[in-house]
Structure formats: C-alpha cells, structure tokens
Design an enzyme around this catalytic site. Sequence first.
Site, short mmCIF file in Angstrom:
data_model
loop_
_atom_site.label_atom_id
_atom_site.label_comp_id
_atom_site.label_asym_id
_atom_site.label_seq_id
_atom_site.Cartn_x
_atom_site.Cartn_y
_atom_site.Cartn_z
N GLU A 45 -4.44 -13.36 -2.90
CA GLU A 45 -5.90 -13.46 -3.00
C GLU A 45 -6.37 -13.12 -4.41
OE1 GLU A 45 -9.74 -11.89 -0.38
OE2 GLU A 45 -7.78 -10.93 -0.15
N LYS A 114 -13.62 -18.17 1.33
CA LYS A 114 -13.31 -17.21 2.38
C LYS A 114 -14.48 -17.09 3.34
CE LYS A 114 -11.35 -12.53 2.83
NZ LYS A 114 -10.91 -11.33 2.06
N CYS A 175 -6.76 -13.50 3.95
CA CYS A 175 -6.67 -12.07 4.23
C CYS A 175 -7.41 -11.64 5.49
CB CYS A 175 -7.17 -11.28 3.00
SG CYS A 175 -6.63 -9.54 3.02
N SER A 394 4.30 24.62 -9.36
CA SER A 394 3.97 25.96 -8.88
C SER A 394 5.05 26.61 -8.05
CB SER A 394 2.68 25.89 -8.05
OG SER A 394 2.93 25.19 -6.84
#
Length: 764
Positions: A45, A114, A175, A394
């Site tokens: 896309e 789309k 999509c 840490s």
Amino acid sequence: MGRKVTVATCALNQWALDFEGNLQRILKSIEIAKHRGARYRLGPELEICGYGCWDHYHESDTLLHSLQVLAALLESPVTQDIICDVGMPVMHRNVRYNCRVIFLNRRILLIRPKMALANEGNYRELRWFTPWSRSRQTEEYFLPRMIQELTKQETVPFGDAVLATLDTCIGSEVCEELWTPRSPHVDMGLDGVEIFTNASGSYHMLRKAHARVDLVTMATTKNGGIYLLANQKGCDGDRLYYDGCAMIAMNGSIFAQGSQFSLDDVEVLTATLDLEDVRSYRAEISSRNLEASKVSPYPRVKVDFALSCHEDLLEPLSEPVEWKYHSPAEEISLGPACWLWDFLRRSQQWKRFVGAYQGLRVELGSSLGTLLLRGSAHTAFGWLFQAGFLLPLSGGVDSAATACLVYSMCRQVCEAVKDGNREVLADIRTIVDQPSYTPQDPRELCGRILTTCYMAGENSSRETCDRAKELAQQVGSHHLGLNIDPAVKAVVGIFSLVTGKSPLFAAHGGSSRENLALQNVQARVRMVVAYLFAQLSLWSRGARGGLLVLGSANVDESLLGYLTKYDCSSADINPIGGISKTDLKDFVQFCMESFQLPALQRCVCTCETTAVALKLTSACLGRSILVAPPTAELEPLASGQVSQTDEEDMGMTYAELSVYGRLRKLAKTGPYGMFCKLLVMWRDVCTPRQVADKVKRFFSKYSINRHKMTTLTPAYHAESYSPDDNRFDLRPFLYNTRWPWQFRCIDKQVLQLERRQQDLEGVD
C-alpha cells in the site's frame, strides 16, 4: 486442461518521502518477479511515497513526486510485459484517494481507489483520504500531462472495477477492506474474479499474524480463488514496524509465506498455480454458485494480455506450505531489533551531507562557519554522525531486555551478511566507519555498536552493578561505570544555597515531598549524563560520531506514569516502550536460552558455584536479572539491601497493570465499567470492596500522571493497550483526579453487594 499462471507479491522496506529509494526498491521487485516468470506483480500500500507520510499527504509535493515516480516506472524497460500494481495517492476532482495504479506496457489499465479506510488504533486514513463509495462504478480520470505524454492516454478508468485478461479475472482489495465485515472479495469472487490482490500497510503487533493469515485463508476457503497479499516492511520513520508476512494462498491453503522480520529491503514471493484448480474447487460448492447467479456484475476492464503462457505440462506447480508462526518472545526478539536497525542505518545515511557542511565552513572562512559546524549545525542536524546506541544499564529486567534487543539486532546483521546481503554489509560498514569491515561475531559487532553505562548513586546496590557489568560482558557492549553522586549533590546544593533548606529522605526524617524530590533529582541527572556520554564517549575514544540514547520504560510503567518526567526514560527511541512486563520477562527467558546469556538468570553473589551456575538457590533468588524484584534504587538502602521496589511504590502488581491496560483500552471501560468487569474476573481472589479499592487506586494514579504520556520517548508499538499519547491513545491529560461521580457509583454498588451478601449469610 491446465491453465498455469505465475504471480508475484512483495514486501518492501519503503521509507516515507524517500522517492528515490522507494523507486529503486519497486523496480528491483519487478525485476525479480519477471526473472521468476511472473506476469503479475503486486506491491504494498502507498509504496511509491511510503505509507507513513501522515500529514505530508496534504502537501501537493507528495502528489507531484508520486506522479513523477509513476512516470519513471512507466518509462522503465523493467516494467514491460508484466502487469504492475503499485500504490500511491491520487487526487481526483480535488479529492485525495489512496489508490492502486495498475499498468501494462506503458498504459494505465485502472486506478482503483481504496473503499474502506483504516481509522482506528494507529491509523488515521480518514484524516488524509476519502473512501470511494460508489460500489461497482467507475469514472473517467483525466491523466496529468506528464503521464499522458508517456501513455498516449487522455483518460483512464477510475473506480471499483476488475481486470479481465485473456485467461482470467483479477480484482483488487486494499488492506482494511480484507478486515471489513463485507469484504469486496466476496462479491468479486461470486462475479467470477479468480485472483484477488491485497496491498497492505499492516504494522506489527504481538500475536497479530494469526489474524492476518486466518483472514486470507478463510477468504479463499469459502469462495475459492487465488489470494495475493503484499505488505510494507520495516520502520517507515515512526513508532510502527511493518512486518511483511506477504503470502499467496489458494482454495484455503497457503502456497508461499514471506518472512515476518528480516533485514532484506526487497522480498518477492512467487507461486505457479493452476486456474483450473480454482474452477474445479468452486464447481462443487452449490451454495456459492447459487449466490453467484444473483450477484451484480462488476465493470470489467479488458486487457489484451494473458497471465498464462504456452502450456508446459512438465512445469511444476507450487505446493501448499504450513505457515510457521513465531512465539511472542521470538516476535519481540526480531521486531524491535529490526526497528532499531532501520533507525540506526537510516540516521547514518545522512553522513553523505558531512562533506557539504565541511565545504560550507571552508567557503565562509569565518566564525560563522565555525559556529554552524560546532554549534547550531550540530543541534539542527544532530543525526548527521550517528554510529550506535548508548543504553543506561541498571541491572534490571527492562534495561537488560533492551540490551538483548541490540544484541539480537547484531545477530541478524551478521546472519544477513553471511547470507550475502550486500545492502546490509554496506550499511554496517558506514555505521562503524570502516570500508573493509565484515561483521562475523555478534558480540564483537555489539562492542562497536552499543555502549552501556551503569550510573551508580549512594542508593545503588552492589548486586545491580555486578549484574549490569556481567550482562554487558556477555553481549559484548562497551561498558562504562560511573557515580552520579557529585552531580546530584551539586544540584541539591544549589537548592540549599538559595533557600537555606536541605531536603531529607523519608528514611532520614524528611517529608514525602522531600523524599520524592530527592528521588527525581537522581533520575533526571542520569538523563543528562546519558546524553553527555552519548555525544562525547566516541570522541573520548578517538572515534567519529555520536550515539542514539535508548530508553527502557515498559508499557505498564508508562500506563501508570511510574516514571520521572524527563528522567532516563527520556531518550531518542525506546524499543520496549510498547511491551508489557509479562512479555518482557518471557523475552528475557528466551534470550537466556537462545542467545546463551546466563547473566540473565545466574546470580552474581559469592555463594554461586560453577555447579549451580544456571540453577538459583533460595538464598540468592532475588539476585538474578530475571527474578530480581524491579526497583528504581532511588531511596536509601537498608543495611546495604534494596528497601524500595516498584510494585510496592505503585501499590499494584505488573500483572494487575496489564489487566487494567487492556480493559481501559481494548474493552473501553471507565472506572465503573472496569469495576464491573473485574468483579467477575477476580471474584475468586478479591471481595467487591477490594476490587473497588484497586480500581480507584489505578484511576487516581493514572489520571495524576497522565500528563507524562505527552512526553513519552517514541517507542516501538507492540501491545494493543499502549498509552502512547501521540498516535494511539487519544485521551486528555488533565483530569479531575478524584473521579467523584464515577467513584460514588462504584461505592454504591459495593454497599449493595455487601448487603446482599449479609442477607444471604443471614438466611444460611
């Protein structure tokens, strides 16, 4: 009689607005597809401009440059004799659409906009585009002059249509349309479309691949047909990682699986399939055929081209494959590591501008030129010289997990180079500033890429210092140990000098305000020190470049705001900022086993022996990275031992936080709704009053600290309940933190439930 077709789909690592790079990757994918015999090539896309352009879609430049790239594709000999399906934004009648442009031999066949836009989670497509709402209708699109000159066409079809080639029919989805309740492939399939294509921009989220694969296979199980899915891959310049997973399916089975995570910029999948298998599969589904006889037809664009060539009876067909899924721990080891690689190498690419700025300094020959290079130029172009990462280490799970992700990245780089990936080799040589360097050992590469720094204070324990040092040795990072006490005392001293007051920790008789302020000074000094060493540590070692600072606050801490604003949770990027504590622990366990990093589980106390190197005894259970209780180590030690733990400070466990996060975001519950849900979920372990207390404690602390979400370090998106304020979690950051109405509703319900329980007990 067979009708064999070879089709190709792609996963491309496109980059927003990198029109030159995007063009080259598209051309390379088409070249590979043709070399493998494909006659149809599908790309992801919006591949021409890159999916993540965001508000750049509003700019006319983005439309112009996309058209220029389309012109270059049409003109290229590489695109001849193959149907090319590319994605780009198109303006039609002053409306912007997210489109597929399908062309063959310098002629545009169809522009397909789309029809269902993604507008949830991290998606905001309705902000930039308009969905095409005219089902099965097309209009004439007047081509820009630069395209007309190449195609010799004045107009082309624009809208919801399918392609009718000499041997089959092809229909497009884009999509989100696959995820909608009424996906176009259903009606297209009923109307005789045999090949469905889906160009996606689908980002990675833990455990999401299963849904994607299920949707594709189900689409062809019910209706038959061939389904091609293409996807973006890589970091498109934002918090998201697009995870590829290109695939080709037919009649409910997968025939080609693309990688979910890899460092390859261009991946092409091909499959040779028989159209007659689609036709015979559909022939015996009577319910489908009854529906097909009633469906409204799609407009067909006739294409004088065949996907099948001369019949070769000996040509082998592709065989079905079983999809291989990664476990969540494997996904964490791969996805954020690939995201880190893209950030590192793409910030590196700006090194090509260094010569230009050096030339500017010579040309100016004045203090202005020096200022540009030494001062403002370094500020404005801070990523000109990046050469690695700096991580405050840490000795806890979160920073250890971040170190493991960099190590995983180094492993993937070495594997890619070993497999012959020349782009990765070129990038890593640029990053380490050695033209002849070839990485072979991940640990050695990590020593060049990663600098770790343990910043001790008077409240730090020896155990966390030793754990950090041992892990650094095992991953190979360049490790620094330093003490921040002089800087902390200097900052507090300024306050005392001005006010005449000296704040004390609560353990020494101070108030809660004094106690919190003294903790925050330590945390914020660590951030300042981290950036100082990121800018100058390579300089001190005689090397060029600077380092990106990595953050290591997990999604649960961010959700509650259990961090100091602008402390060392503030960084350039945070690869674990969207990952829960629970998933991080599973990931660290995976690293310990798969990467042979015993420091993650081995204790570092003197009672350890070689015989029990990987087996913790009860005496040292709290001393390994994996099982040590999380602590910020900002309050005074008690008899040399840590007196402060994260879960005690928060008043809730990380497991509980994960539940709160999912209910707040996914179930969309407020305080009262969450209380009602948890009454059922925790009925065996908590009374209604205890549930109420927990919910009220969470929402009070959440709302007090919500302002911190506006300053979160850009983090890799992985969990569906991320509190990221910038894209994903659009909620206020100023609340009435007492929640009077909501908490009163909860209290009323608690009283009713308690009376009901008392009545039941009285009956008994």
